[in-house]
Design a protein around this motif. Structure first.
Motif, PDB file in Angstrom:
ATOM      1  N   HIS A 167      10.264   8.098   1.890  1.00  0.00           N
ATOM      2  CA  HIS A 167       8.879   7.648   1.989  1.00  0.00           C
ATOM      3  C   HIS A 167       7.996   8.667   2.713  1.00  0.00           C
ATOM      4  CE1 HIS A 167       5.507   5.247   3.785  1.00  0.00           C
ATOM      5  NE2 HIS A 167       5.413   4.877   2.525  1.00  0.00           N
ATOM      6  N   GLY A 168       8.498   9.223   3.797  1.00  0.00           N
ATOM      7  CA  GLY A 168       7.712  10.194   4.556  1.00  0.00           C
ATOM      8  C   GLY A 168       7.305  11.406   3.742  1.00  0.00           C
ATOM      9  N   PRO A 169       8.261  12.085   3.081  1.00  0.00           N
ATOM     10  CA  PRO A 169       7.879  13.221   2.233  1.00  0.00           C
ATOM     11  C   PRO A 169       6.940  12.825   1.093  1.00  0.00           C
ATOM     12  CG  PRO A 169      10.237  13.274   2.702  1.00  0.00           C
ATOM     13  CD  PRO A 169       9.730  11.961   3.220  1.00  0.00           C
ATOM     14  N   LEU A 170       7.111  11.616   0.555  1.00  0.00           N
ATOM     15  CA  LEU A 170       6.215  11.155  -0.501  1.00  0.00           C
ATOM     16  C   LEU A 170       4.789  11.033   0.009  1.00  0.00           C
ATOM     17  CD1 LEU A 170       5.542   9.916  -3.266  1.00  0.00           C
ATOM     18  CD2 LEU A 170       6.318   7.706  -2.369  1.00  0.00           C
ATOM     19  N   ILE A 171       4.622  10.417   1.175  1.00  0.00           N
ATOM     20  CA  ILE A 171       3.285  10.242   1.748  1.00  0.00           C
ATOM     21  C   ILE A 171       2.656  11.596   2.055  1.00  0.00           C
ATOM     22  CG2 ILE A 171       2.012   9.363   3.742  1.00  0.00           C
ATOM     23  CD1 ILE A 171       2.804   7.254   1.682  1.00  0.00           C
ATOM     24  N   MET A 230      -2.784  15.768  -1.694  1.00  0.00           N
ATOM     25  CA  MET A 230      -3.616  15.627  -2.886  1.00  0.00           C
ATOM     26  C   MET A 230      -4.851  14.768  -2.639  1.00  0.00           C
ATOM     27  SD  MET A 230      -0.947  15.330  -6.077  1.00  0.00           S
ATOM     28  CE  MET A 230      -0.112  13.859  -5.472  1.00  0.00           C
ATOM     29  N   GLY A 231      -5.059  14.348  -1.389  1.00  0.00           N
ATOM     30  CA  GLY A 231      -6.239  13.557  -1.061  1.00  0.00           C
ATOM     31  C   GLY A 231      -6.159  12.118  -1.516  1.00  0.00           C
ATOM     32  N   LEU A 232      -4.962  11.529  -1.513  1.00  0.00           N
ATOM     33  CA  LEU A 232      -4.775  10.176  -2.016  1.00  0.00           C
ATOM     34  C   LEU A 232      -4.362   9.179  -0.943  1.00  0.00           C
ATOM     35  CD1 LEU A 232      -2.922  11.061  -5.347  1.00  0.00           C
ATOM     36  CD2 LEU A 232      -5.262  10.198  -5.105  1.00  0.00           C
ATOM     37  N   ILE A 233      -4.443   9.566   0.324  1.00  0.00           N
ATOM     38  CA  ILE A 233      -4.002   8.698   1.418  1.00  0.00           C
ATOM     39  C   ILE A 233      -5.166   8.417   2.360  1.00  0.00           C
ATOM     40  CG2 ILE A 233      -2.445   8.505   3.410  1.00  0.00           C
ATOM     41  CD1 ILE A 233      -1.060   8.169   0.746  1.00  0.00           C
ATOM     42  N   ASP A 234      -5.272   7.159   2.808  1.00  0.00           N
ATOM     43  CA  ASP A 234      -6.308   6.746   3.754  1.00  0.00           C
ATOM     44  C   ASP A 234      -5.944   7.156   5.172  1.00  0.00           C
ATOM     45  OD1 ASP A 234      -8.377   4.916   2.299  1.00  0.00           O
ATOM     46  OD2 ASP A 234      -6.430   4.311   1.499  1.00  0.00           O
ATOM     47  N   PRO A 235      -6.934   7.147   6.089  1.00  0.00           N
ATOM     48  CA  PRO A 235      -6.648   7.520   7.476  1.00  0.00           C
ATOM     49  C   PRO A 235      -5.663   6.583   8.167  1.00  0.00           C
ATOM     50  CG  PRO A 235      -9.016   7.593   7.037  1.00  0.00           C
ATOM     51  CD  PRO A 235      -8.378   6.944   5.855  1.00  0.00           C
ATOM     52  N   GLY A 290       0.840  -1.180   0.000  1.00  0.00           N
ATOM     53  CA  GLY A 290       0.000   0.000   0.000  1.00  0.00           C
ATOM     54  C   GLY A 290       0.875   1.230   0.000  1.00  0.00           C
ATOM     55  N   ALA A 291       0.291   2.365   0.265  1.00  0.00           N
ATOM     56  CA  ALA A 291       1.082   3.587   0.402  1.00  0.00           C
ATOM     57  C   ALA A 291       1.629   3.684   1.822  1.00  0.00           C
ATOM     58  CB  ALA A 291       0.238   4.808   0.066  1.00  0.00           C
ATOM     59  N   LEU A 292       0.771   3.400   2.798  1.00  0.00           N
ATOM     60  CA  LEU A 292       1.194   3.456   4.198  1.00  0.00           C
ATOM     61  C   LEU A 292       1.926   2.198   4.636  1.00  0.00           C
ATOM     62  CD1 LEU A 292      -2.011   5.084   5.745  1.00  0.00           C
ATOM     63  CD2 LEU A 292       0.178   6.181   5.213  1.00  0.00           C
TER      64      LEU A 292
END
Length: 375
Positions: free
Chosen positions: A89-93, A99-104, A29-31
């Motif tokens: 990874h941190g700056p990417l997230i 941009m509203g592309l990450i889940d809680p 995933g992203a996270l």
């Protein structure tokens, strides 16, 4: 700000690359990214199966700054940013979050496996169903589904996602009525606009209550589990065959094995919003002619089958997990045996096994081939 990123460590507790091949049991995933041979793989799951032009361009910018400039399209309609480091990874997230592309949280992210048919019109039920399903899966009382368990919102006039991976499917019967389907079953349950999402969540809970070690719906049904009696409406079969070219909603752009550079993504994004597909293609909204600037790698809009030297090389590279241009290893699972086996397979491809030329209007090219864009 949501949960902190969770990295998949190596079996001995180390993080980073390993010389021992390890088969991964869950999707990145992203996270919760996954380590590969070229760094972390960060999978972005676009909400509603769509990226706005600014989001697509932003992903390209972030991938260039914090990854190795390579992007993949997955068979689940997601965008994978490659070559990310633990430091970047941190700056990417953070950039993706803006941009509203990450889940809680990583848990919510792992549940939100939703494929959406790309062939929907603004304001149609499909768009609303996808948003409501996303909301239901992010609620605190949503079932803790296995990582690969997924949903398909396939509520157009005819199904187009039946060959894609999904466990619970929202479809229509031959008469146009909405039905809820379990993957592996030939019949579905009649539902309404108001009940389709609650019924989908109830079916997901039924899966969790019924399964033993099964992680996918089709496996559970194959083991002998019987659906409730309400599942009695015959499903339609899929006749749609994905192919690059024009559609009433825009241009379907194919990328060989779903691989592209950040420059390619940025160029595509200039033409319109992007709808994701499980076919290693992007539907570029409202696009009729695609004019490409700069270097375009992997010949977007071509068939993903090995038809020439480039695609034979790409086919070999895909099997051995190497970047087709640089030759860099991108996955610990590659090896000499698989490389030689795939080379033999690619060399043995006959012209008749390639994508039929008449699929591309007897030209041997997609109608959206950038070299024919102005013709």
């Amino acid at each position: 700000m949501g949960d902190a990123a969770q990295f998949d460590p190596e079996p001995d507790g180390r993080r980073g690359m390993t010389s021992v091949p390890q088969i991964k049991g869950s999707c990145p995933g992203a996270l919760r990214p996954m380590m590969s041979g070229d760094g972390l793989v960060v999978r972005v799951r676009p909400f509603g199966g769509r990226l706005r032009r600014a989001q697509a361009d932003g992903i390209a910018t972030l991938a260039a700054a914090h990854g190795n400039g390579r992007i993949d399209l997955s068979s689940r309609g997601n965008v994978q940013i490659r070559g990310v480091t633990e430091q970047s990874h941190g700056p990417l997230i953070e950039g993706l979050r803006r941009m509203g592309l990450i889940d809680p949280s990583a848990e919510v992210e792992s549940r939100r496996n939703i494929l959406v048919t790309p062939f929907w019109q603004t304001g149609e039920e499909t768009e609303a169903f996808a948003a409501s399903l996303c909301e239901a899966l992010t609620s605190q009382d949503a079932p803790a589904l296995p990582a690969k368990f997924g949903f398909a919102v396939d509520t157009g006039r005819a199904p187009v996602l039946q060959t894609a991976s999904a466990d619970i499917r929202l479809e229509r019967d031959a008469g146009g009525g909405l039905i809820l389907c379990a993957d592996g079953a030939q019949t579905g349950k009649p539902v309404t606009t108001e009940t389709i999402i609650p019924e989908a969540m109830a079916l997901a809970q039924w899966f969790m209550n019924t399964r033993a070690d099964d992680k996918r719906m089709a496996g559970l049904l194959a083991s002998g589990a019987a659906l409730p009696d309400e599942f009695f409406v015959p499903r339609q079969g899929q006749s749609y065959v994905p192919a690059p070219g024009r559609s009433p909603l825009g241009a379907l752009v194919g990328l060989a094995f779903g691989q592209m550079s950040v420059e390619t993504l940025a160029s595509i994004a200039k033409h319109g919003g992007l709808r994701m597909t499980p076919w290693r293609m992007l539907l570029v909204e409202n696009a009729r002619e695609l004019h490409w600037g700069g270097r375009v790698d992997h010949r977007p809009c071509r068939s993903a089958l090995a038809r020439d030297r480039l695609h034979r090389r790409a086919a070999l590279s895909a099997r051995t997990c190497r970047d087709p241009r640089s030759g860099a290893n991108t996955c610990p699972l590659s090896g000499r045996g698989s490389a030689f086996a795939c080379f033999g397979l690619c060399q043995g491809l006959r012209a008749s096994q390639a994508c039929p030329p008449d699929r591309h209007r007897n030209t041997g090219r997609s109608v959206a081939d950038p070299r024919r864009a102005r013709g």
